[in-house]
Design a protein around this motif. Structure first.
Motif, PDB file in Angstrom:
ATOM      1  N   ALA A  29      -6.937  -7.850  -0.096  1.00 56.97           N
ATOM      2  CA  ALA A  29      -7.129  -6.428   0.221  1.00 56.97           C
ATOM      3  C   ALA A  29      -7.371  -6.250   1.714  1.00 56.97           C
TER       4      ALA A  29
ATOM      5  N   THR B  65      -7.633  -0.445   5.124  1.00 57.50           N
ATOM      6  CA  THR B  65      -6.590   0.549   5.400  1.00 57.50           C
ATOM      7  C   THR B  65      -6.971   1.381   6.619  1.00 57.50           C
ATOM      8  N   ASP B  66      -8.272   1.447   6.871  1.00 55.84           N
ATOM      9  CA  ASP B  66      -8.784   2.270   7.961  1.00 55.84           C
ATOM     10  C   ASP B  66      -8.805   1.441   9.255  1.00 55.84           C
ATOM     11  N   TRP B  67      -8.188   1.965  10.319  1.00 54.29           N
ATOM     12  CA  TRP B  67      -8.143   1.177  11.562  1.00 54.29           C
ATOM     13  C   TRP B  67      -9.530   0.961  12.151  1.00 54.29           C
TER      14      TRP B  67
ATOM     15  N   TRP C 278     -11.027  -2.208  11.064  1.00 55.55           N
ATOM     16  CA  TRP C 278     -10.509  -3.331  11.854  1.00 55.55           C
ATOM     17  C   TRP C 278     -11.289  -3.480  13.155  1.00 55.55           C
TER      18      TRP C 278
END
Lengths: 267, 335
Positions: A137, A140-142, A145
């Motif tokens: 997984a 999805t959210d930058w 990161w």
């Protein structure tokens, strides 16, 4: 006076030096993959087909291990404990006292160089492929990161300060076997590198939470898989920042004691 | 003008006393006793700018300890040191810019990388300007022949090449003072000669002050006019080398292996000072008698299996200085 160019040169030269030891890069990568497979299968067996354990999905757990192995690779590419000890024993570190630079910083920047080489040539290609083909997984959210990268860097610095401090203890001890054992135990277990803290028995989890080691693997890993989220991310990074300051001060203290011992006692 | 001043310098080391046996081991876990070793007891000297001085003494005399105090990596237990106006241990990094150091027994070069990389690193460490770096490199390449191996990793260099690279590395930042700790150790005759020529040249042309420790009499004779002789942490002699050389350098030792030792060896001009089985050590004065004369004498009565002539070593010179003293020499001890 901080002379940025000196340290930058150390990083550059160290990058080149790593290129000399190509076999070393491949063998590290090999053992990194073996450990990844091992921990991957252990966790697969422990989940035993269940979708979820301790409130964490199997997919997230697997991701945790993959990310953890990636960070293990990053942290392992710096100057290892035994090499620091060796430099202390042979007096090489003491000789660096007569140069116009700061010794702990010089090693940190040299580590940046060798780590950068290992990341670019080995870790990134391998883990990009793994992330594409494995059922993991990805955030999805930058922003996640970004937080993950920040937390990983701070974790790296904490690890550096701790490892260097342990290495410098060689100045004061005739034998260092016990010190090494404590270090490796803390690095593998208390840091949450192979078992996340939420699976620890309460007493051990409490101990781990009050120690700096969780900042090296547990916090960045958990941010990556979303187990630490929202406001908790900021407090976790705050805890990391606290520990990086503390471990840095400890390193400074040990270094000043060690260099004083050298210049008074002759090492 | 003195560039190095050393006054009543002292250095003690505390060494943990190891006790033997199980009881001793247990005791040392709780309470450790220390012995104090005086590595440097009381040494004073001054060295002027541009001088080349041999700092000589047997192993354990305190040479390296003194050098380490001059470089700032050891703090004296007593006395004063000043190197180019700086107290080394108080301002180690500033002092580092004024000195170049070569340790014959270890290298300051980056082991795994081509030699040139270490030079580039040192350029940054000492903030040498591009032009100066190029000039210096051109000179060193010219005199030391560095270009043969600039792109070879340091670990693959021969000892001679490595020493050449090391001395060039120590001079890259134009230090006014150079410390050479056994710079010719382990080198062959040709490499030694090359090293000496280079040291002489930089001393003369750049007016660099050189302090040289060595066990090689040849080094001292060729390079230095002055020597400071120390033993057991104290100064034994400080003055011109020619005095010592004239007085003690004439002595040679002949070592002979004889076939049988029925008769004791009697010599006219030599003195047997040691014997072991069929091997004899004979001391003689080169100016009074030649080695071949002594050998002739021996062959009249004995059969020689093997022989060697030994140059005087620092150790034997020191012991003779002790035995005979310097009273008869008119040259006063410099201070």
């Amino acid at each position: 006076m901080f002379n940025y160019r000196v340290y930058w040169t150390f990083a550059k030269k160290s990058f080149l030096r790593s290129a000399v030891y190509r076999f070393d890069v491949w063998s590290r990568l090999g053992s990194n993959i073996i450990f990844l497979l091992m921990w991957g299968s252990i966790w697969t067996a422990l989940y035993a087909g269940k979708e979820e354990a301790g409130g964490v999905s199997f997919e997230a757990m697997l991701t945790y291990i993959v990310v953890s192995q990636f960070l293990t690779g990053v942290n392992g590419a710096g100057t290892p404990l035994w090499e620091i000890q060796e430099k202390v024993r042979t007096g090489d570190i003491a000789l660096e006292l007569m140069r116009p630079f700061d010794v702990p910083l010089r090693y940190l920047f040299a580590d940046f160089g060798s780590v950068a080489f290992y990341i670019v040539t080995a870790l990134l290609p391998l883990y990009t492929v793994l992330f594409i083909f494995m059922d993991v997984a990805l955030p999805t959210d930058w922003l996640t990161w970004v937080y993950f990268i920040i937390a990983s860097v701070i974790g790296f610095l904490i690890r550096y300060c701790i490892e260097m401090s342990f290495g410098l203890l060689t100045f004061f001890l005739v034998e260092t076997g016990g010190i090494e054992d404590i270090f490796y135990f803390a690095m593998s277990l208390l840091s949450g590198s192979v078992i996340p803290l939420w699976f620890f028995p309460d007493w051990l989890a409490t101990i781990a939470i009050y120690l700096p080691f969780q900042g090296i693997y547990y916090i960045p890993n958990s941010i990556f898989i979303g187990e630490i989220a929202g406001l908790e991310i900021l407090t976790s990074i705050g805890i990391q920042l606290f520990w990086v300051v503390v471990t840095y001060l400890v390193l400074r203290l040990i270094w000043s004691r060690a260099s004083k011992k050298v210049i008074v006692q002759g090492g | 003008m003195p560039i190095i001043e050393v006054e009543h310098l002292m250095k003690d080391f505390k060494i943990a006393k190891r006790e033997t046996g199980f009881a001793g081991a247990l005791k040392s876990l709780v309470k450790r006793e220390f012995i104090t070793k005086e590595a440097v007891k009381d040494i004073s000297f001054t060295i002027n700018e541009g001088e080349m001085v041999g700092y000589i003494g047997p192993n354990g005399a305190g040479k390296s300890t003194t050098i380490k105090m001059l470089t700032g990596i050891l703090v004296p237990s007593g006395g004063h040191v000043r190197v180019n106006g700086i107290v080394p241990y108080e301002d180690r990094q500033e002092n580092a810019k004024n000195i170049g150091v070569v340790f014959g027994q270890r290298t300051q070069l980056w082991w795994d990388l081509p030699t040139i990389e270490s030079f580039e690193l040192l350029k940054e460490i000492y903030q040498v300007s591009n032009e100066r770096y190029k000039e210096n490199m051109a000179t060193f390449i010219d005199i030391l022949g560095l270009d043969e191996f600039l792109n070879t990793p340091v670990r693959q260099l021969s000892l001679g090449q490595r020493m050449r690279a090391d001395i060039a590395a120590s001079l890259l930042h134009d230090p006014p003072i150079l410390f050479l700790d056994e710079p010719t150790i382990g080198l062959d005759v040709v490499a030694k000669e090359r090293m000496r020529t280079f040291i002489k040249e930089i001393n003369k042309e750049r007016n660099i002050t050189v302090i040289l420790t060595t066990h090689d009499m040849e080094d001292i004779e060729q390079l230095c006019e002055r020597m400071v002789l120390i033993d057991h942490g104290q100064k034994v002699y400080d003055g011109e080398i020619s005095v010592v050389k004239n007085r003690f350098g004439k002595i040679r030792t002949l070592v002979v292996d004889l076939e049988e030792s029925k008769r004791t060896l009697q010599l006219m001009n030599g003195e047997v000072f040691k014997e072991e089985a069929n091997r004899y050590w004979i001391r003689f004065n080169r100016e009074e008698v030649s080695a071949s004369e002594i050998i002739n004498q021996i062959t009249k009565t004995h059969n020689i299996k093997d022989l060697t002539v030994e140059e005087p070593e620092i150790e034997s010179i020191i012991s003779r200085i002790y035995q005979e003293g310097f009273e008869e020499i008119s040259e006063p001890v410099r201070n």
